[in-house]
Motif scaffolding. Sequence first.
Motif, PDB file in Angstrom:
ATOM      1  N   LYS A   1      57.734  45.256  20.799  1.00  0.00           N
ATOM      2  CA  LYS A   1      56.901  46.549  20.546  1.00  0.00           C
ATOM      3  C   LYS A   1      55.086  45.994  20.137  1.00  0.00           C
ATOM      4  CE  LYS A   1      58.434  49.816  17.788  1.00  0.00           C
ATOM      5  NZ  LYS A   1      58.057  51.318  16.746  1.00  0.00           N
ATOM      6  N   GLY A   2      55.179  44.679  19.625  1.00  0.00           N
ATOM      7  CA  GLY A   2      53.797  44.816  19.730  1.00  0.00           C
ATOM      8  C   GLY A   2      53.772  45.359  17.820  1.00  0.00           C
ATOM      9  N   THR A   3      54.117  45.327  17.107  1.00  0.00           N
ATOM     10  CA  THR A   3      54.062  45.949  15.813  1.00  0.00           C
ATOM     11  C   THR A   3      54.316  45.057  14.242  1.00  0.00           C
ATOM     12  OG1 THR A   3      56.075  47.701  15.894  1.00  0.00           O
ATOM     13  CG2 THR A   3      54.175  48.886  16.769  1.00  0.00           C
ATOM     14  N   TYR A   4      54.856  43.685  14.823  1.00  0.00           N
ATOM     15  CA  TYR A   4      55.568  43.415  13.438  1.00  0.00           C
ATOM     16  C   TYR A   4      53.511  41.942  12.911  1.00  0.00           C
ATOM     17  CZ  TYR A   4      58.793  40.395  10.463  1.00  0.00           C
ATOM     18  OH  TYR A   4      58.853  39.755   9.578  1.00  0.00           O
ATOM     19  N   ALA A   5      53.290  41.349  14.020  1.00  0.00           N
ATOM     20  CA  ALA A   5      52.772  41.247  12.492  1.00  0.00           C
ATOM     21  C   ALA A   5      51.169  41.410  13.782  1.00  0.00           C
ATOM     22  CB  ALA A   5      52.586  39.474  13.112  1.00  0.00           C
ATOM     23  N   ALA A   6      50.563  40.217  13.293  1.00  0.00           N
ATOM     24  CA  ALA A   6      49.239  40.307  14.089  1.00  0.00           C
ATOM     25  C   ALA A   6      47.600  39.628  13.306  1.00  0.00           C
ATOM     26  CB  ALA A   6      48.293  41.738  13.614  1.00  0.00           C
ATOM     27  N   ILE A   7      46.732  38.674  13.660  1.00  0.00           N
ATOM     28  CA  ILE A   7      45.849  37.627  13.392  1.00  0.00           C
ATOM     29  C   ILE A   7      44.422  38.837  13.799  1.00  0.00           C
ATOM     30  CG2 ILE A   7      46.385  36.432  14.687  1.00  0.00           C
ATOM     31  CD1 ILE A   7      46.100  34.297  12.727  1.00  0.00           C
ATOM     32  N   ASN A   8      42.969  38.428  12.851  1.00  0.00           N
ATOM     33  CA  ASN A   8      42.314  38.647  13.353  1.00  0.00           C
ATOM     34  C   ASN A   8      41.657  37.396  13.410  1.00  0.00           C
ATOM     35  OD1 ASN A   8      42.849  41.538  12.950  1.00  0.00           O
ATOM     36  ND2 ASN A   8      41.657  41.479  11.425  1.00  0.00           N
ATOM     37  N   PHE A   9      40.575  37.089  15.021  1.00  0.00           N
ATOM     38  CA  PHE A   9      40.016  35.762  14.799  1.00  0.00           C
ATOM     39  C   PHE A   9      38.378  36.873  15.237  1.00  0.00           C
ATOM     40  CE2 PHE A   9      43.794  34.057  17.337  1.00  0.00           C
ATOM     41  CZ  PHE A   9      43.855  33.298  16.018  1.00  0.00           C
ATOM     42  N   ALA A  10      37.230  35.333  14.868  1.00  0.00           N
ATOM     43  CA  ALA A  10      35.963  36.265  15.557  1.00  0.00           C
ATOM     44  C   ALA A  10      35.267  34.962  16.210  1.00  0.00           C
ATOM     45  CB  ALA A  10      35.208  35.977  13.028  1.00  0.00           C
ATOM     46  N   THR A  11      34.717  35.538  16.924  1.00  0.00           N
ATOM     47  CA  THR A  11      33.647  34.683  17.807  1.00  0.00           C
ATOM     48  C   THR A  11      32.160  34.700  18.192  1.00  0.00           C
ATOM     49  OG1 THR A  11      33.847  34.123  20.428  1.00  0.00           O
ATOM     50  CG2 THR A  11      34.102  35.841  19.564  1.00  0.00           C
ATOM     51  N   LYS A  12      31.454  33.901  18.492  1.00  0.00           N
ATOM     52  CA  LYS A  12      30.281  34.426  18.156  1.00  0.00           C
ATOM     53  C   LYS A  12      29.505  35.317  19.595  1.00  0.00           C
ATOM     54  CE  LYS A  12      28.616  30.563  15.931  1.00  0.00           C
ATOM     55  NZ  LYS A  12      27.779  28.914  16.019  1.00  0.00           N
ATOM     56  N   ASP A  13      30.093  34.904  20.620  1.00  0.00           N
ATOM     57  CA  ASP A  13      30.255  35.604  22.088  1.00  0.00           C
ATOM     58  C   ASP A  13      31.244  36.496  22.844  1.00  0.00           C
ATOM     59  OD1 ASP A  13      29.958  36.550  24.373  1.00  0.00           O
ATOM     60  OD2 ASP A  13      28.194  35.131  25.323  1.00  0.00           O
ATOM     61  N   LEU A  14      31.705  37.467  22.094  1.00  0.00           N
ATOM     62  CA  LEU A  14      33.089  38.599  22.473  1.00  0.00           C
ATOM     63  C   LEU A  14      32.735  38.634  23.859  1.00  0.00           C
ATOM     64  CD1 LEU A  14      34.797  39.401  20.588  1.00  0.00           C
ATOM     65  CD2 LEU A  14      34.347  42.074  20.909  1.00  0.00           C
ATOM     66  N   ASP A  15      32.254  39.329  24.730  1.00  0.00           N
ATOM     67  CA  ASP A  15      32.103  39.546  25.495  1.00  0.00           C
ATOM     68  C   ASP A  15      32.425  37.985  26.680  1.00  0.00           C
ATOM     69  OD1 ASP A  15      31.116  41.747  25.768  1.00  0.00           O
ATOM     70  OD2 ASP A  15      29.346  41.399  25.920  1.00  0.00           O
TER      71      ASP A  15
ATOM     72  N   PRO B   1      52.427  36.175  23.380  1.00  0.00           N
ATOM     73  CA  PRO B   1      53.575  35.858  24.029  1.00  0.00           C
ATOM     74  C   PRO B   1      54.679  36.040  23.406  1.00  0.00           C
ATOM     75  CG  PRO B   1      52.268  33.746  24.266  1.00  0.00           C
ATOM     76  CD  PRO B   1      52.102  34.595  23.025  1.00  0.00           C
ATOM     77  N   ALA B   2      55.073  36.909  21.758  1.00  0.00           N
ATOM     78  CA  ALA B   2      55.576  36.960  20.856  1.00  0.00           C
ATOM     79  C   ALA B   2      55.633  38.626  20.984  1.00  0.00           C
ATOM     80  CB  ALA B   2      56.141  36.350  19.786  1.00  0.00           C
ATOM     81  N   GLY B   3      54.476  38.866  21.485  1.00  0.00           N
ATOM     82  CA  GLY B   3      53.550  40.678  20.818  1.00  0.00           C
ATOM     83  C   GLY B   3      53.308  40.739  19.767  1.00  0.00           C
ATOM     84  N   ASN B   4      52.461  39.476  19.272  1.00  0.00           N
ATOM     85  CA  ASN B   4      51.398  39.831  17.905  1.00  0.00           C
ATOM     86  C   ASN B   4      50.335  39.677  18.420  1.00  0.00           C
ATOM     87  OD1 ASN B   4      53.560  38.716  15.714  1.00  0.00           O
ATOM     88  ND2 ASN B   4      53.244  36.790  17.018  1.00  0.00           N
ATOM     89  N   LEU B   5      49.549  40.897  17.855  1.00  0.00           N
ATOM     90  CA  LEU B   5      48.263  41.800  17.920  1.00  0.00           C
ATOM     91  C   LEU B   5      47.295  40.399  17.667  1.00  0.00           C
ATOM     92  CD1 LEU B   5      47.254  44.089  19.408  1.00  0.00           C
ATOM     93  CD2 LEU B   5      46.446  44.630  16.941  1.00  0.00           C
ATOM     94  N   ILE B   6      46.373  40.478  18.412  1.00  0.00           N
ATOM     95  CA  ILE B   6      45.174  39.593  18.008  1.00  0.00           C
ATOM     96  C   ILE B   6      44.385  40.084  18.200  1.00  0.00           C
ATOM     97  CG2 ILE B   6      44.090  37.544  18.938  1.00  0.00           C
ATOM     98  CD1 ILE B   6      47.154  36.007  19.335  1.00  0.00           C
ATOM     99  N   ARG B   7      43.313  40.894  16.994  1.00  0.00           N
ATOM    100  CA  ARG B   7      41.938  41.220  17.369  1.00  0.00           C
ATOM    101  C   ARG B   7      40.548  39.888  17.431  1.00  0.00           C
ATOM    102  NH1 ARG B   7      42.618  46.442  17.310  1.00  0.00           N
ATOM    103  NH2 ARG B   7      40.666  46.730  17.790  1.00  0.00           N
ATOM    104  N   ILE B   8      39.749  39.979  18.344  1.00  0.00           N
ATOM    105  CA  ILE B   8      38.750  39.106  18.615  1.00  0.00           C
ATOM    106  C   ILE B   8      37.637  40.048  17.607  1.00  0.00           C
ATOM    107  CG2 ILE B   8      37.658  37.428  19.372  1.00  0.00           C
ATOM    108  CD1 ILE B   8      40.017  36.987  21.203  1.00  0.00           C
ATOM    109  N   GLN B   9      36.665  39.421  16.858  1.00  0.00           N
ATOM    110  CA  GLN B   9      35.137  40.276  16.633  1.00  0.00           C
ATOM    111  C   GLN B   9      34.417  39.664  16.979  1.00  0.00           C
ATOM    112  OE1 GLN B   9      36.034  40.819  12.455  1.00  0.00           O
ATOM    113  NE2 GLN B   9      37.661  42.544  12.384  1.00  0.00           N
ATOM    114  N   GLN B  10      33.652  40.570  17.069  1.00  0.00           N
ATOM    115  CA  GLN B  10      32.192  39.470  17.551  1.00  0.00           C
ATOM    116  C   GLN B  10      31.223  39.550  15.733  1.00  0.00           C
ATOM    117  OE1 GLN B  10      30.777  39.329  20.532  1.00  0.00           O
ATOM    118  NE2 GLN B  10      28.684  38.428  19.197  1.00  0.00           N
ATOM    119  N   ILE B  11      30.916  38.525  16.161  1.00  0.00           N
ATOM    120  CA  ILE B  11      30.366  37.397  14.797  1.00  0.00           C
ATOM    121  C   ILE B  11      28.625  37.805  14.500  1.00  0.00           C
ATOM    122  CG2 ILE B  11      28.969  35.648  13.101  1.00  0.00           C
ATOM    123  CD1 ILE B  11      31.452  34.394  14.364  1.00  0.00           C
ATOM    124  N   ARG B  12      28.027  38.613  14.337  1.00  0.00           N
ATOM    125  CA  ARG B  12      26.513  39.413  13.828  1.00  0.00           C
ATOM    126  C   ARG B  12      26.339  38.253  13.565  1.00  0.00           C
ATOM    127  NH1 ARG B  12      26.917  44.663  15.628  1.00  0.00           N
ATOM    128  NH2 ARG B  12      28.758  45.505  15.356  1.00  0.00           N
TER     129      ARG B  12
END
Length: 136
Positions: A79-93, A125-136
Amino acid sequence: MDISIHSTFLPQDDPDAALAFYRDTLGFEVRNDVGYNGMRWITVGPPGQPGTSIVLHPPAVDPGVTDEERRTIVEMMAKGTYAAINFATKDLDETFSKLQAQGAEVVQEPTEQPYGIRDSAFRDPAGNLIRIQQIR
């Protein structure tokens, strides 16, 4: 006290798909790939950050996990509700466009969040949520 993040663990249920996603889609380096009893633990990390790694591991193989807990973990992964990780990038778009073009499963397009960050979300591919944030 001097503490840093060395590694984090994300479950994977298809090591070849996980490897392709983290290496080929995200561009991470493969640092280790270990097989044991028909299972694989793959360690990846961002280039230029040798001290930070993600260990992609078989789900629910920890000692002491019951069969019922194992079923719950596998169901939550699906279901994609077990694990997550947050990344950051300088250019989100730009990052979002590249990942989308490579076929990554989009959960959320780049969005200004009411709590002050701009981010997007994908699933591996395993359903883990990956959030990518814009570095300010």
